[in-house]
Design an enzyme around this catalytic site. Structure first.
Site, PDB file in Angstrom:
ATOM      1  CG  ASN A 171      -0.959   6.792  -5.728  1.00 44.27           C
ATOM      2  OD1 ASN A 171      -0.687   6.538  -6.898  1.00 44.27           O
ATOM      3  ND2 ASN A 171      -0.811   5.915  -4.761  1.00 44.27           N
ATOM      4  CD  GLU A 172      -3.158   2.196  -5.489  1.00 42.49           C
ATOM      5  OE1 GLU A 172      -3.111   2.099  -4.251  1.00 42.49           O
ATOM      6  OE2 GLU A 172      -2.772   1.296  -6.251  1.00 42.49           O
ATOM      7  CD  GLU A 228       0.886   1.964  -8.058  1.00 42.83           C
ATOM      8  OE1 GLU A 228       0.796   1.010  -7.263  1.00 42.83           O
ATOM      9  OE2 GLU A 228       0.650   3.129  -7.730  1.00 42.83           O
ATOM     10  CD1 TRP A 234       1.286  -4.018  -0.613  1.00 40.69           C
ATOM     11  CD2 TRP A 234      -0.482  -5.376  -0.603  1.00 40.69           C
ATOM     12  NE1 TRP A 234       0.872  -4.177  -1.913  1.00 40.69           N
ATOM     13  CE2 TRP A 234      -0.211  -5.009  -1.929  1.00 40.69           C
ATOM     14  CE3 TRP A 234      -1.549  -6.243  -0.361  1.00 40.69           C
ATOM     15  CZ2 TRP A 234      -0.961  -5.480  -3.009  1.00 40.69           C
ATOM     16  CZ3 TRP A 234      -2.299  -6.706  -1.436  1.00 40.69           C
ATOM     17  CH2 TRP A 234      -2.003  -6.321  -2.733  1.00 40.69           C
ATOM     18  CD  GLU A 247       4.690   1.231  -0.414  1.00 41.76           C
ATOM     19  OE1 GLU A 247       3.509   0.878  -0.551  1.00 41.76           O
ATOM     20  OE2 GLU A 247       5.233   2.109  -1.097  1.00 41.76           O
ATOM     21  CE  LYS A 248      12.855  -1.813   6.417  1.00 41.46           C
ATOM     22  NZ  LYS A 248      11.603  -1.294   6.980  1.00 41.46           N
ATOM     23  CG  HIS A 306       6.309  -3.280  -3.110  1.00 37.90           C
ATOM     24  ND1 HIS A 306       6.560  -3.323  -4.468  1.00 37.90           N
ATOM     25  CD2 HIS A 306       4.965  -3.367  -2.971  1.00 37.90           C
ATOM     26  CE1 HIS A 306       5.403  -3.428  -5.116  1.00 37.90           C
ATOM     27  NE2 HIS A 306       4.423  -3.457  -4.232  1.00 37.90           N
TER      28      HIS A 306
HETATM   29  C1  GAL Z   1      -0.224   0.913  -4.402  1.00 43.41           C
HETATM   30  C2  GAL Z   1       0.258   2.335  -4.251  1.00 43.41           C
HETATM   31  C3  GAL Z   1       1.764   2.456  -4.342  1.00 43.41           C
HETATM   32  C4  GAL Z   1       2.399   1.373  -3.532  1.00 43.41           C
HETATM   33  C5  GAL Z   1       1.932   0.033  -4.019  1.00 43.41           C
HETATM   34  C6  GAL Z   1       2.533  -1.144  -3.296  1.00 43.41           C
HETATM   35  O1  GAL Z   1      -1.399   0.740  -3.670  1.00 43.41           O
HETATM   36  O2  GAL Z   1      -0.316   3.172  -5.217  1.00 43.41           O
HETATM   37  O3  GAL Z   1       2.127   3.725  -3.880  1.00 43.41           O
HETATM   38  O4  GAL Z   1       2.053   1.551  -2.198  1.00 43.41           O
HETATM   39  O5  GAL Z   1       0.544  -0.057  -3.829  1.00 43.41           O
HETATM   40  O6  GAL Z   1       2.017  -2.364  -3.756  1.00 43.41           O
END
Ligand code: GAL
Length: 690
Positions: A161-162, A319, A327, A367-368, A370
């Protein structure tokens, strides 16, 4: 049209519906009890979801201990999804090693430049070059591929992932060893390396490969070429890891396309994605918008760059967010219409899939806060209604799938080497931001309503009438030759301050700046004139420059001075020049930073010299972004209202696939809305004379 095999994700294999946009999200069922899974798939169907990415952070659940595996829950999830007609982009699950692994093998943890070892407890805490990590990760990939090879829900593999989001730069002993190997391949001999790194400076001569280290914290500025090579190496090290996972997948499931999610956006410059793209079967990208005046410009810029990284083939938006992220300094919610508009800007630039992070908003964990497709408030929410409406919109746009973005007449060059080089230490200024300068040029194109492709230096420029290459700092000889040939062939090139200065080893092209581009531009600069942070200079065309000036001497009679400095140390000297060779196009040089507004006027002049004009009616320029996709039979015009006001077109024709339709010869585009008009290939929806 691209072959359907490359776009298997458009249509689950067991499903006989026609290909349509892939629509969905990261799905993390392991965060929820089983009862919720049933509700999830019901709501997914309601929203029009066709694909979800599963198991991205599931390593600890799938392999709870070195010798224990638990696939039962994932079997159940995949079956459930498949029974509901939802396809799966299955992760290899290697993104976040579980605590048992870091406890057993702490030597997989990355080390920072200052020598600190990162701990477990977040995610992506692994060294890209660790042979131990790789062995464990590939074992998991093998187990996943073997178990799910024939699962009917599987339409694509999602590697890790990323890659590089948190671990691109690792200064561990593993990295040091791999860096030496990489340098051996690049240079062959220590003599070559010593020459390229100019190690006669500051007594840095290397007599043995083992003496070489990554650029760890040192007493002063580390060797600049060593730093540049370490960036190249770090990108290559992750690319090599990507290949290792891919090779396992291709061996076991040769027919399942493989991707990994890139992050073509501002903060992730470590990965040279154009160089990674050929390693996977289709490009996917993650993009998160940044609030501010250039929010939408940056989104469009990233999408346009992703399009060219994907070699113009349809790509997968893996995404983005339905609303706020968690963040940024302040995590701003999206306003009405932005969820759909953001998505459709990506589609306009070639995405054939629209996915979010994530399906259901987490109730706990980092990430709750988000946003997600199903927010904390549940399906009775504005966000879920907007999500469902977007599902409908994408179904309306089904004819667009597989079409490709029509090339523009203008290009903007984006170069990773220059990005890396100019933002390092020991520069004439530490205030230069490469991506911001490029983005400002892109904003100027948008303000003028002129379509532009964002391309790398590897692109074939010959088809473009106009090429802007701001801060093209690293110019190897062959690139200089190609730019020269481009202008001789009739192309119009514009470049800026701090361009042409060094070669691929970061050695200055001697004899005066802009070095490799000096003759092409017909100017010579003896000394740079960077400006202090709060200083600015006035130009005689009324514009204001910041950051940089140059002491320009015109050396070629074919050069015209388009603007001069009125104030500052260079007062009276040229600020903007254009050389128009007797046979050929033109080569322009802008020696200061004008920002997006200042650039707009300058760009208009330069574009008109190249005969490039907006295709939009005058009243819509800057307020509407127009992008065109084509399948050879039809052209699909995406008209994106970038403003909070309605935009009216007087004379428009075309069949509306989604959004407002032309009525009475005109079209009203409500605030933040998008219209997609279908016309014949090669035609425009704007009637002549307007
Ligand atoms: C991306 C990541 C996801 C999630 C998302 C939040 O960097 O792939 O898992 O963390 O950001 O914005």
């Amino acid at each position: 049209m691209t072959p359907a095999s490359e776009r298997r994700w458009l249509r689950p294999p067991s499903d006989d519906r026609p290909a349509s946009f892939a629509y969905g999200a990261d799905y993390n069922p392991e965060q929820w009890p089983r009862e919720v899974w049933k509700e999830d798939v019901r709501l997914m169907r309601e929203a029009g979801v066709t694909v979800v990415s599963v198991a991205i952070f599931s390593w600890a659940r799938l392999q709870p201990a070195e010798d224990r595996w638990d696939f039962a829950w994932l079997d159940e999830v995949l079956d459930l999804l498949h029974d509901s007609g939802i396809a799966v982009d299955l992760a290899t699950a290697t993104a976040s090693p579980p605590p048992w692994l870091t406890t057993l093998h702490p030597e997989i943890l990355p080390v920072t430049r200052t020598g600190e070892t990162l701990s477990q407890g977040a995610r992506q805490h692994w060294r890209p070059t660790s042979p131990v990590f790789r062995a464990y990760a590939l074992r998991l990939v093998e187990a996943m591929a073997t178990r799910y090879a024939d699962h009917p829900a599987l339409v694509a593999w999602h590697i890790s992932n990323e890659l590089g989001c948190h671990n691109i730069y690792d200064y561990s002993d593993d990295a040091a060893q791999a860096f030496r190997d990489w340098l051996r391949t690049r240079y062959g001999t220590l003599d070559e390396l010593n020459r390229a790194w100019a190690t006669s400076f500051w007594s840095q001569y290397y007599g043995q490969w083992e003496q070489i280290q990554p650029p760890r914290l040192a007493a002063s500025h580390a060797n600049p070429t060593q730093q540049l090579d370490f960036k190249r190496f770090s990108s290559d090290a992750l690319k090599d890891y990507l290949r290792a996972e891919r090779d396992v997948l291709r061996r076991i499931t040769p027919d399942v396309p493989v991707t990994t999610n890139f992050m073509v956006m501002g903060e992730t410059k470590g990965m040279n994605y154009p160089d990674w793209a050929d390693e996977i079967d289709f490009v996917s990208n993650d993009h998160y918008a940044h609030p501010g005046p250039q929010r939408l410009d940056e989104l469009s810029f990233s999408a346009a760059l992703t399009h060219s990284i994907a070699h113009g083939r349809p790509w997968f938006l893996m995404e983005h967010s339905t609303s706020a992220v968690n963040w940024q300094t302040v995590n701003v919610a999206k306003t009405e219409g932005e969820l759909a508009r953001d998505s459709l800007v990506h589609v306009a630039h070639g995405a054939d899939a629209v996915c979010f992070f994530q399906w259901r908003q987490s109730a706990a964990g980092a990430e709750k806060y988000h946003s997600a497709m199903v927010p904390h408030a549940g399906p009775d929410s504005e966000v879920f209604r907007a999500v469902t409406a977007l599902g409908r919109t994408l179904r309306e746009l089904t004819p667009v799938t597989g079409s490709v973005r029509e090339p523009a007449r203008a290009a903007l060059v984006y170069d990773w080497d220059s990005w890396w080089a100019v933002e390092r230490d020991s520069q004439p200024t530490s205030l230069l931001r490469y991506r911001q300068e490029a983005l400002d040029w892109y904003s100027a194109f948008l303000a003028l309503g002129v379509r532009v492709d964002v391309v790398t230096t590897a692109a074939d420029l010959t088809g473009y009438d106009f090429v802007a290459a701001p801060v093209l700092h690293v110019v190897p000889k062959d690139l200089a030759d190609r730019l020269d040939a481009y202008v001789r062939g009739g192309g119009h090139l514009a470049t800026t301050y701090y361009s042409g200065v060094v070669d691929e080893n970061d050695h200055v092209h001697l004899g005066g700046y802009p070095g490799a581009l000096r003759d092409l531009l017909g100017i010579r600069i003896e000394e740079f004139g960077p400006l202090l942070e709060d200083a600015d200079v006035r130009l005689d065309n009324g514009l204001t420059g910041t950051l940089w000036t140059d002491r320009i001497e015109v050396t070629d009679p074919e050069v015209t001075v388009l603007a001069r400095y009125e104030t500052g140390d260079q007062a009276g000297r040229p600020a903007l020049t254009r050389r128009v060779p007797a046979d050929g196009g033109s080569a322009s040089y802008l020696s200061t930073r004008l920002g997006s507004q200042g650039l707009t006027g300058v760009l208009e002049t330069l574009l008109s010299g190249a005969g490039v004009a907006s295709e939009l009616p005058a009243g819509a320029r800057g307020r509407v972004e127009a992008t065109v996709r084509t399948d050879g039979t039809h052209a699909y015009w995406f008209l994106v209202n970038r403003t909070d006001e309605p935009v009216e077109f007087d004379a428009v024709d075309g069949e509306a696939l989604t959004g407002p339709a032309p009525a009475g010869g005109g079209l009203v585009l409500p605030p933040r809305e998008v219209a997609v008009l279908r016309v014949e290939a090669g035609a425009t929806p704007f009637l002549p004379g307007v």
